[in-house]
Scaffold this active site. Structure first.
Site, PDB file in Angstrom:
ATOM      1  N   ASP A 173       0.837  -0.745  -0.272  1.00  0.00           N
ATOM      2  CA  ASP A 173      -0.169  -0.437  -0.075  1.00  0.00           C
ATOM      3  C   ASP A 173       0.935   0.786  -0.055  1.00  0.00           C
ATOM      4  OD1 ASP A 173      -2.915   0.721   0.624  1.00  0.00           O
ATOM      5  OD2 ASP A 173      -1.816   2.225   1.806  1.00  0.00           O
ATOM      6  N   ASN A 181      -2.129  12.903  -3.261  1.00  0.00           N
ATOM      7  CA  ASN A 181      -3.566  13.103  -3.560  1.00  0.00           C
ATOM      8  C   ASN A 181      -3.996  14.575  -4.344  1.00  0.00           C
ATOM      9  OD1 ASN A 181      -3.361  11.486  -5.935  1.00  0.00           O
ATOM     10  ND2 ASN A 181      -4.809  10.402  -5.356  1.00  0.00           N
ATOM     11  N   HIS A 186      -3.954  14.678  -8.749  1.00  0.00           N
ATOM     12  CA  HIS A 186      -4.363  13.208  -9.016  1.00  0.00           C
ATOM     13  C   HIS A 186      -3.615  13.044  -9.906  1.00  0.00           C
ATOM     14  CE1 HIS A 186      -7.729  11.713  -6.455  1.00  0.00           C
ATOM     15  NE2 HIS A 186      -8.113  12.829  -6.928  1.00  0.00           N
ATOM     16  N   ASP A 190      -1.484   9.642 -10.238  1.00  0.00           N
ATOM     17  CA  ASP A 190      -1.832   8.585 -11.498  1.00  0.00           C
ATOM     18  C   ASP A 190       0.217   8.425 -11.583  1.00  0.00           C
ATOM     19  OD1 ASP A 190      -3.699   8.831 -11.117  1.00  0.00           O
ATOM     20  OD2 ASP A 190      -4.340   9.375 -13.198  1.00  0.00           O
ATOM     21  N   GLU A 217      -4.617   2.213  -4.555  1.00  0.00           N
ATOM     22  CA  GLU A 217      -2.967   2.184  -4.439  1.00  0.00           C
ATOM     23  C   GLU A 217      -2.405   0.916  -3.840  1.00  0.00           C
ATOM     24  OE1 GLU A 217      -4.946   4.109  -0.239  1.00  0.00           O
ATOM     25  OE2 GLU A 217      -5.209   3.680  -2.372  1.00  0.00           O
TER      26      GLU A 217
END
Length: 303
Positions: A173, A181, A186, A190, A217
């Site tokens: 994780d 974010n 975002h 990404d 994630e």
């Protein structure tokens, strides 16, 4: 995707026909030859061709029988087959197509027609495989997706039960990813997730190892035939590789850069633990890694 030449198996008891077709196709494709039905089935099972050009009338086993056997075997059930036959009545062609042949070419065959139909069916094979590939790949990270992981996990679990080998599984994780974010947006998130995915997959080096995106994630790492010590080492190497990316993260409570927490577990499926229990153990140890301060690996050695 595979860029090697596609494989075409020519099965015909007539040596002249085999030679003519081989000469016609060899410049573009890898050509395999069989002179009877039994040889065709053996070579199809060993090489799994992309396409079979199959003579209907062979002395030991008809093309229809060969096709039945191909369709009955899991490795060859989807292989495309074109019948090539001197039987040119509409009912003969219909019989072949009803059995699952992709096409039917009458003898004496025209070289241009054969080339065109072979090219068409091999293009369809490529397109089908591309769709199958895309169906198993996560669009953002380009890792295997959850569907593919579930399929592979079930297969590897059964294999480990048969062989008695250990099976290791880990959940990764990205720490404080929501805050990342929120801070950077975002698109940056990404990019960071793609970088973490590349770092993880680059250290999964055994042929059977699988790194997949499980959701959000979170990545899942499957390591068949890998004991706890080896798997923990791989997980720590991945954790260090993520840190070495040095992606700034001012909102993290673990470090001023992007880090990952990993929880894992190892078991021998023959010992009685279920696949679900192993996954839950990895999830529990991921939670322990995060509770202990993140940016660490916590592993359960055995059930």
């Amino acid at each position: 995707m595979n860029t090697e030449p596609q494989k075409v198996l020519i099965a015909d008891d007539d040596a002249i026909n085999r030679d003519v077709l081989c000469e016609l196709l060899q410049p573009e494709y890898t050509v395999l030859l069989a002179k009877n039905g039994a040889q065709a089935l053996e070579r199809a099972a060993r090489h799994v061709p992309d396409l079979v050009l199959l003579d209907v009338m062979m002395p030991d086993m008809s093309g229809y029988e060969v096709l039945r056997h191909l369709r009955a075997a899991p490795a060859t059930e989807h292989v495309s087959v074109i019948f090539i036959s001197g039987l040119d009545r509409p009912e003969d062609e219909a019989a072949g197509l009803k059995m699952g042949a992709s096409d039917y070419i009458a003898k004496p065959f025209n070289a241009t027609v054969v080339l065109a139909r072979v090219a068409l069916h091999l293009q369809l094979v490529r397109q089908r495989r591309m769709l199958e590939h895309l169906a198993n790949v996560d669009g953002l990270t380009e890792l295997a997706n959850r569907r593919r992981f579930d399929e592979v996990y079930a297969l590897e679990w059964q294999r480990a039960r048969r062989t008695g080998e250990p099976l290791s599984l880990a959940l990764l994780d990205v720490d404080c990813f929501k805050q990342f974010n929120d801070l950077y947006g975002h698109p940056a998130g990404d990019r960071a997730l793609r970088a973490v995915a590349r770092a993880a997959s680059s250290h999964m080096r055994r042929p059977a190892d699988l790194a997949a995106r499980y959701g959000g994630e979170e990545l899942v790492l499957l390591m068949p035939g890998t004991d706890a010590g080896q798997a923990r080492h791989v997980a720590n190497t991945i954790r260090e590789a993520v840190a070495l990316l040095a992606i700034a993260h001012a909102g993290s409570r673990a470090a001023p850069y992007v880090t990952a927490s990993i929880g894992g577990a190892t078991c021998e499926p023959a010992g009685g633990e279920s696949a679900c229990a192993l996954f839950e153990a990895a999830d529990t140890h991921l939670y322990k890694a995060k509770q202990a301060g993140r940016d660490r690996v916590v592993w359960r050695d055995r059930a």
